[in-house]
Design a protein around this motif. Structure first.
Motif, PDB file in Angstrom:
ATOM      1  N   THR A 174       0.831  -1.203   0.000  1.00 40.78           N
ATOM      2  CA  THR A 174       0.000   0.000   0.000  1.00 40.78           C
ATOM      3  C   THR A 174       0.868   1.256   0.000  1.00 40.78           C
ATOM      4  O   THR A 174       0.581   2.233  -0.716  1.00 40.78           O
ATOM      5  N   MET A 175       1.928   1.235   0.779  1.00 44.79           N
ATOM      6  CA  MET A 175       2.828   2.387   0.809  1.00 44.79           C
ATOM      7  C   MET A 175       3.487   2.611  -0.551  1.00 44.79           C
ATOM      8  O   MET A 175       3.628   3.755  -1.005  1.00 44.79           O
ATOM      9  N   LEU A 176       3.862   1.538  -1.212  1.00 46.95           N
ATOM     10  CA  LEU A 176       4.469   1.665  -2.540  1.00 46.95           C
ATOM     11  C   LEU A 176       3.457   2.215  -3.548  1.00 46.95           C
ATOM     12  O   LEU A 176       3.826   2.974  -4.451  1.00 46.95           O
ATOM     13  N   ASP A 177       2.194   1.841  -3.405  1.00 45.76           N
ATOM     14  CA  ASP A 177       1.149   2.417  -4.261  1.00 45.76           C
ATOM     15  C   ASP A 177       1.102   3.933  -4.085  1.00 45.76           C
ATOM     16  O   ASP A 177       0.975   4.679  -5.064  1.00 45.76           O
ATOM     17  N   ARG A 178       1.187   4.395  -2.839  1.00 43.13           N
ATOM     18  CA  ARG A 178       1.131   5.832  -2.569  1.00 43.13           C
ATOM     19  C   ARG A 178       2.358   6.541  -3.144  1.00 43.13           C
ATOM     20  O   ARG A 178       2.237   7.647  -3.689  1.00 43.13           O
ATOM     21  N   VAL A 179       3.513   5.919  -3.024  1.00 39.44           N
ATOM     22  CA  VAL A 179       4.736   6.505  -3.591  1.00 39.44           C
ATOM     23  C   VAL A 179       4.630   6.569  -5.107  1.00 39.44           C
ATOM     24  O   VAL A 179       4.930   7.597  -5.732  1.00 39.44           O
ATOM     25  N   SER A 180       4.204   5.503  -5.728  1.00 36.70           N
ATOM     26  CA  SER A 180       4.092   5.452  -7.184  1.00 36.70           C
ATOM     27  C   SER A 180       3.132   6.516  -7.708  1.00 36.70           C
ATOM     28  O   SER A 180       3.379   7.148  -8.738  1.00 36.70           O
ATOM     29  N   ALA A 182      14.173 -14.839  -7.653  1.00 31.90           N
ATOM     30  CA  ALA A 182      13.699 -14.402  -8.970  1.00 31.90           C
ATOM     31  C   ALA A 182      12.642 -13.316  -8.877  1.00 31.90           C
ATOM     32  O   ALA A 182      12.406 -12.579  -9.840  1.00 31.90           O
ATOM     33  N   ARG A 183      11.997 -13.190  -7.706  1.00 34.08           N
ATOM     34  CA  ARG A 183      10.997 -12.142  -7.496  1.00 34.08           C
ATOM     35  C   ARG A 183      11.502 -11.066  -6.539  1.00 34.08           C
ATOM     36  O   ARG A 183      10.729 -10.414  -5.858  1.00 34.08           O
ATOM     37  N   SER A 184      12.825 -10.898  -6.491  1.00 30.71           N
ATOM     38  CA  SER A 184      13.489  -9.857  -5.688  1.00 30.71           C
ATOM     39  C   SER A 184      13.368 -10.074  -4.188  1.00 30.71           C
ATOM     40  O   SER A 184      13.622  -9.166  -3.402  1.00 30.71           O
ATOM     41  N   VAL A 185      12.984 -11.274  -3.763  1.00 33.01           N
ATOM     42  CA  VAL A 185      12.942 -11.610  -2.340  1.00 33.01           C
ATOM     43  C   VAL A 185      14.291 -12.238  -1.984  1.00 33.01           C
ATOM     44  O   VAL A 185      14.606 -13.331  -2.446  1.00 33.01           O
ATOM     45  N   ALA A 215       9.877  -3.459  -2.437  1.00 31.62           N
ATOM     46  CA  ALA A 215      10.239  -2.211  -3.091  1.00 31.62           C
ATOM     47  C   ALA A 215      11.108  -2.456  -4.327  1.00 31.62           C
ATOM     48  O   ALA A 215      10.911  -1.821  -5.375  1.00 31.62           O
ATOM     49  N   ARG A 216      12.037  -3.391  -4.246  1.00 32.68           N
ATOM     50  CA  ARG A 216      12.900  -3.693  -5.392  1.00 32.68           C
ATOM     51  C   ARG A 216      12.100  -4.281  -6.546  1.00 32.68           C
ATOM     52  O   ARG A 216      12.314  -3.928  -7.709  1.00 32.68           O
ATOM     53  N   GLU A 217      11.171  -5.178  -6.239  1.00 34.28           N
ATOM     54  CA  GLU A 217      10.362  -5.776  -7.298  1.00 34.28           C
ATOM     55  C   GLU A 217       9.472  -4.723  -7.945  1.00 34.28           C
ATOM     56  O   GLU A 217       9.306  -4.701  -9.179  1.00 34.28           O
ATOM     57  N   GLN A 276       9.405  -2.808 -12.173  1.00 33.69           N
ATOM     58  CA  GLN A 276       8.254  -2.649 -13.044  1.00 33.69           C
ATOM     59  C   GLN A 276       7.810  -1.192 -13.174  1.00 33.69           C
ATOM     60  O   GLN A 276       7.124  -0.837 -14.135  1.00 33.69           O
ATOM     61  N   ASP A 277       8.189  -0.374 -12.210  1.00 31.66           N
ATOM     62  CA  ASP A 277       7.667   0.994 -12.126  1.00 31.66           C
ATOM     63  C   ASP A 277       8.821   1.989 -12.040  1.00 31.66           C
ATOM     64  O   ASP A 277       9.468   2.110 -10.995  1.00 31.66           O
ATOM     65  N   PRO A 278       9.090   2.748 -13.099  1.00 34.47           N
ATOM     66  CA  PRO A 278      10.220   3.693 -13.089  1.00 34.47           C
ATOM     67  C   PRO A 278      10.043   4.838 -12.106  1.00 34.47           C
ATOM     68  O   PRO A 278      11.003   5.559 -11.830  1.00 34.47           O
ATOM     69  N   ALA A 279       8.840   5.011 -11.549  1.00 29.47           N
ATOM     70  CA  ALA A 279       8.628   6.082 -10.578  1.00 29.47           C
ATOM     71  C   ALA A 279       9.196   5.741  -9.204  1.00 29.47           C
ATOM     72  O   ALA A 279       9.391   6.634  -8.374  1.00 29.47           O
ATOM     73  N   VAL A 280       9.475   4.472  -8.959  1.00 22.57           N
ATOM     74  CA  VAL A 280       9.894   4.030  -7.624  1.00 22.57           C
ATOM     75  C   VAL A 280      11.398   3.803  -7.566  1.00 22.57           C
ATOM     76  O   VAL A 280      11.963   3.091  -8.389  1.00 22.57           O
ATOM     77  N   GLY A 281      12.042   4.436  -6.582  1.00 23.03           N
ATOM     78  CA  GLY A 281      13.451   4.201  -6.294  1.00 23.03           C
ATOM     79  C   GLY A 281      13.613   3.598  -4.916  1.00 23.03           C
ATOM     80  O   GLY A 281      12.721   3.722  -4.069  1.00 23.03           O
ATOM     81  N   VAL A 282      14.753   2.942  -4.672  1.00 20.15           N
ATOM     82  CA  VAL A 282      14.977   2.238  -3.408  1.00 20.15           C
ATOM     83  C   VAL A 282      16.377   2.560  -2.879  1.00 20.15           C
ATOM     84  O   VAL A 282      17.345   2.582  -3.639  1.00 20.15           O
ATOM     85  N   VAL A 283      16.449   2.810  -1.575  1.00 21.44           N
ATOM     86  CA  VAL A 283      17.719   3.083  -0.905  1.00 21.44           C
ATOM     87  C   VAL A 283      17.854   2.159   0.301  1.00 21.44           C
ATOM     88  O   VAL A 283      16.889   1.985   1.064  1.00 21.44           O
ATOM     89  N   LEU A 284      19.044   1.569   0.485  1.00 25.24           N
ATOM     90  CA  LEU A 284      19.366   0.875   1.726  1.00 25.24           C
ATOM     91  C   LEU A 284      20.167   1.850   2.580  1.00 25.24           C
ATOM     92  O   LEU A 284      21.227   2.318   2.157  1.00 25.24           O
ATOM     93  N   PRO A 285      19.688   2.204   3.771  1.00 27.38           N
ATOM     94  CA  PRO A 285      20.390   3.193   4.594  1.00 27.38           C
ATOM     95  C   PRO A 285      21.847   2.800   4.846  1.00 27.38           C
ATOM     96  O   PRO A 285      22.136   1.645   5.182  1.00 27.38           O
ATOM     97  N   SER A 286      22.740   3.779   4.694  1.00 25.47           N
ATOM     98  CA  SER A 286      24.167   3.488   4.768  1.00 25.47           C
ATOM     99  C   SER A 286      24.699   3.404   6.192  1.00 25.47           C
ATOM    100  O   SER A 286      25.748   2.795   6.431  1.00 25.47           O
ATOM    101  N   ASP A 287      23.989   4.003   7.177  1.00 29.65           N
ATOM    102  CA  ASP A 287      24.483   3.925   8.554  1.00 29.65           C
ATOM    103  C   ASP A 287      24.224   2.548   9.141  1.00 29.65           C
ATOM    104  O   ASP A 287      25.074   1.973   9.809  1.00 29.65           O
ATOM    105  N   TYR A 288      23.052   1.984   8.900  1.00 34.25           N
ATOM    106  CA  TYR A 288      22.765   0.594   9.202  1.00 34.25           C
ATOM    107  C   TYR A 288      21.504   0.199   8.449  1.00 34.25           C
ATOM    108  O   TYR A 288      20.629   1.029   8.197  1.00 34.25           O
ATOM    109  N   THR A 289      21.454  -1.063   8.058  1.00 32.39           N
ATOM    110  CA  THR A 289      20.277  -1.608   7.385  1.00 32.39           C
ATOM    111  C   THR A 289      19.819  -2.850   8.129  1.00 32.39           C
ATOM    112  O   THR A 289      20.556  -3.845   8.195  1.00 32.39           O
ATOM    113  N   LEU A 290      18.644  -2.776   8.727  1.00 28.99           N
ATOM    114  CA  LEU A 290      18.079  -3.965   9.355  1.00 28.99           C
ATOM    115  C   LEU A 290      17.819  -5.027   8.288  1.00 28.99           C
ATOM    116  O   LEU A 290      17.427  -4.707   7.162  1.00 28.99           O
ATOM    117  N   VAL A 291      18.050  -6.271   8.645  1.00 23.68           N
ATOM    118  CA  VAL A 291      17.728  -7.395   7.760  1.00 23.68           C
ATOM    119  C   VAL A 291      16.713  -8.258   8.484  1.00 23.68           C
ATOM    120  O   VAL A 291      16.988  -8.819   9.557  1.00 23.68           O
TER     121      VAL A 291
END
Length: 356
Positions: free
Chosen positions: A224-230, A301-304, A245-247, A251-266
Motif C-alpha cells: 500500500t505504501m508503494l502504491d502511494r509513492v508510485s 527471482a521475485r526480488s525476495v 520495493a525492489r520488485e 516494473q515501475d520507473p517512478a519508484v526508487g529504493v535506498v538501503l540506509p548506509s548507517d545501518y540496514t536492518l535485515v
C-alpha cells in the motif's frame, strides 16, 4: 560346517542393520512424499503477497503435482490471532505459518505451538536464521527507504537514517503529508521494526518525532505504501520491506529504493509447522522446498532475498551492502512482546508522534 554357517549368520546380522541405516534416510524421504500425496493438500497462511510467492508456488506444484497448495495471504497480526483461535478450537490448524512478524512467530514457538522438523536442506544455513529446528528464517530482506524518483530529486533523497531525520527536521514544509510508514499499533511488522531500530539507537525517537511533525501517513502493508509513492501521494516510504520495493522498482520507473548506509536492518519471514497441523507430511515437504536451493532461487527471482547466500541474484543489494544488521531468529525477539514493555513502548511512540 556349523561354524562356517554361524559365521555367515553373524556377518549377515552385522551387515543388515548397517544397510538399513544407510537406506533409512532415503526410505524416510520417499515415505514422507508418499504420505504427503496421500494427504493431498498443504494449507499455507502467509504474510507474503501471492504475486511475490508465485514462482515458488509454481515450482512446488510442478515438482509435487500430487499436493495441492491452499495459499492465503493476510497481515501479520491477523495471521497470529486467527491461528490462536484455530488452535484453541481443537479441530486442527493450517499446515504452514509463514510470517514477517518475526517476534510473533518466535512467541508461537516459545509457547509450544511449533512442530520440530530437522530438514536435510539446511547445510550451510546461516546460524541467525534457525531456532531449535522449529523456526526457520526463509529470507534475508533489507528494511529500506522507497521514494518517488519523478518528484524527489536524487540530491534530496536521504541515504541514511540520520539524513532522513535531518531533512524532515530542517524542511518540514516540503514533507508535510508526503511520508508513509508502518503503524506499529496495527502492524506486527511495524512494531518489530520500531523495537529493532530502538535496539540499534535510542535516536529512533527523534525519527518518530520528526515523522509526527510532518503529518506522517500510517499503513499496515508495504504494498500500500508503494502504491502511494508510485502515485505521488507520498514522496517517500520509510522502513518498508526492501524485497517488495525492489520488485516494484523493476516494473515501475517512478519508484526508487535506498538501503540506509548507517545501518540496514535485515528481517526474515519465518516459517514453522504447527503441532496441530492437519497435513503434517505435506507441511514438511513444503518447508523443505522453502529451504531448498531451488525454492530459495525462485524467491530470489521475485526480488525476495533468500537466506541461502548461494541462491541470491547477482544484483541483490544485500550482497554489496556493508552495514547489515540481521535480526536473529531466536528468543531475544520475545523481549519486545512483554505486554508491559509493549504498552510502554507504544505509549511512548504515541506521545512522540503527537509531539507531546
Amino acid at each position: 560346517m556349523r561354524t562356517l554357517t554361524a559365521a555367515w549368520v553373524s556377518l549377515a546380522l552385522l551387515l543388515g542393520p548397517a544397510r538399513a541405516q544407510v537406506d533409512s534416510p532415503v526410505d524416510a524421504q520417499t515415505e514422507g512424499r508418499a504420505e504427503a500425496v496421500r494427504e493431498g493438500t498443504v494449507v499455507v497462511r502467509a504474510t507474503t503477497d501471492e504475486a511475490e510467492a508465485s514462482a515458488l508456488l509454481a515450482g512446488f506444484r510442478h515438482r509435487f503435482p500430487g499436493v495441492a497448495v491452499a495459499y492465503s495471504k493476510m497481515n501479520s497480526s491477523r495471521l497470529y490471532d486467527e491461528f490462536l483461535a484455530e488452535a484453541a478450537s481443537g479441530g486442527g490448524t493450517a499446515d504452514i505459518l509463514w510470517s514477517s512478524a518475526m517476534d510473533l512467530q518466535i512467541k508461537l514457538v516459545n509457547d509450544g505451538y511449533a512442530e520440530r522438523h530437522v530438514s536435510g536442506e539446511t547445510d550451510g544455513w546461516p546460524a541467525w536464521a534457525v531456532w531449535r529446528n522449529e523456526a526457520y528464517g526463509i529470507t534475508a530482506e533489507p528494511v529500506a527507504i522507497a521514494y518517488n524518483r519523478r518528484l524527489l530529486p536524487e540530491a534530496r533523497v536521504p541515504r541514511s537514517h540520520a539524513e532522513f531525520v535531518q531533512s524532515l527536521t530542517r524542511h518540514p514544509e516540503e514533507w508535510q503529508g508526503k511520508v508513509a510508514t508502518y503503524d506499529p499499533e496495527r502492524s506486527g511488522v511495524g512494531f518489530l521494526f520500531l523495537t529493532q531500530n530502538l535496539e540499534v539507537t535510542p535516536r529512533t525517537w527523534d525519527a518518530v518525532r520528526a515523522l509526527g511533525q510532518v503529518g506522517v501517513k500510517l499503513y499496515t502493508a508495504t504494498a500500500t505504501m508503494l502504491d502511494r509513492v508510485s502515485a505521488g501521494e507520498a514522496l517517500l516510504a520509510y522502513d518498508v520491506l526492501g524485497s517488495y520495493a525492489r520488485e516494484r522498482a523493476k516494473q515501475d520507473p517512478a519508484v526508487g529504493v535506498v538501503l540506509p548506509s548507517d545501518y540496514t536492518l535485515v528481517t526474515s519471514r519465518i516459517a514453522l509447522i504447527p503441532k496441530q497441523a492437519r497435513h503434517k507430511a505435506a507441511a514438511r515437504l513444503f518447508l523443505d522446498y522453502l529451504l531448498s536451493r531451488e525454492g530459495q532461487a525462485l524467491l530470489a527471482a521475485r526480488s525476495v532475498t533468500p537466506a541461502r547466500a548461494e541462491s541470491r541474484a547477482p544484483d541483490d543489494p544485500v550482497t554489496r551492502a556493508t552495514a547489515l544488521r540481521p535480526i536473529p531468529v531466536g528468543p531475544e525477539l520475545l523481549t519486545s512482546l512483554d505486554q508491559i514493555k509493549r504498552s510502554r513502548t507504544l505509549r511512548q511512540w504515541r506521545r512522540a508522534i503527537e509531539g507531546r
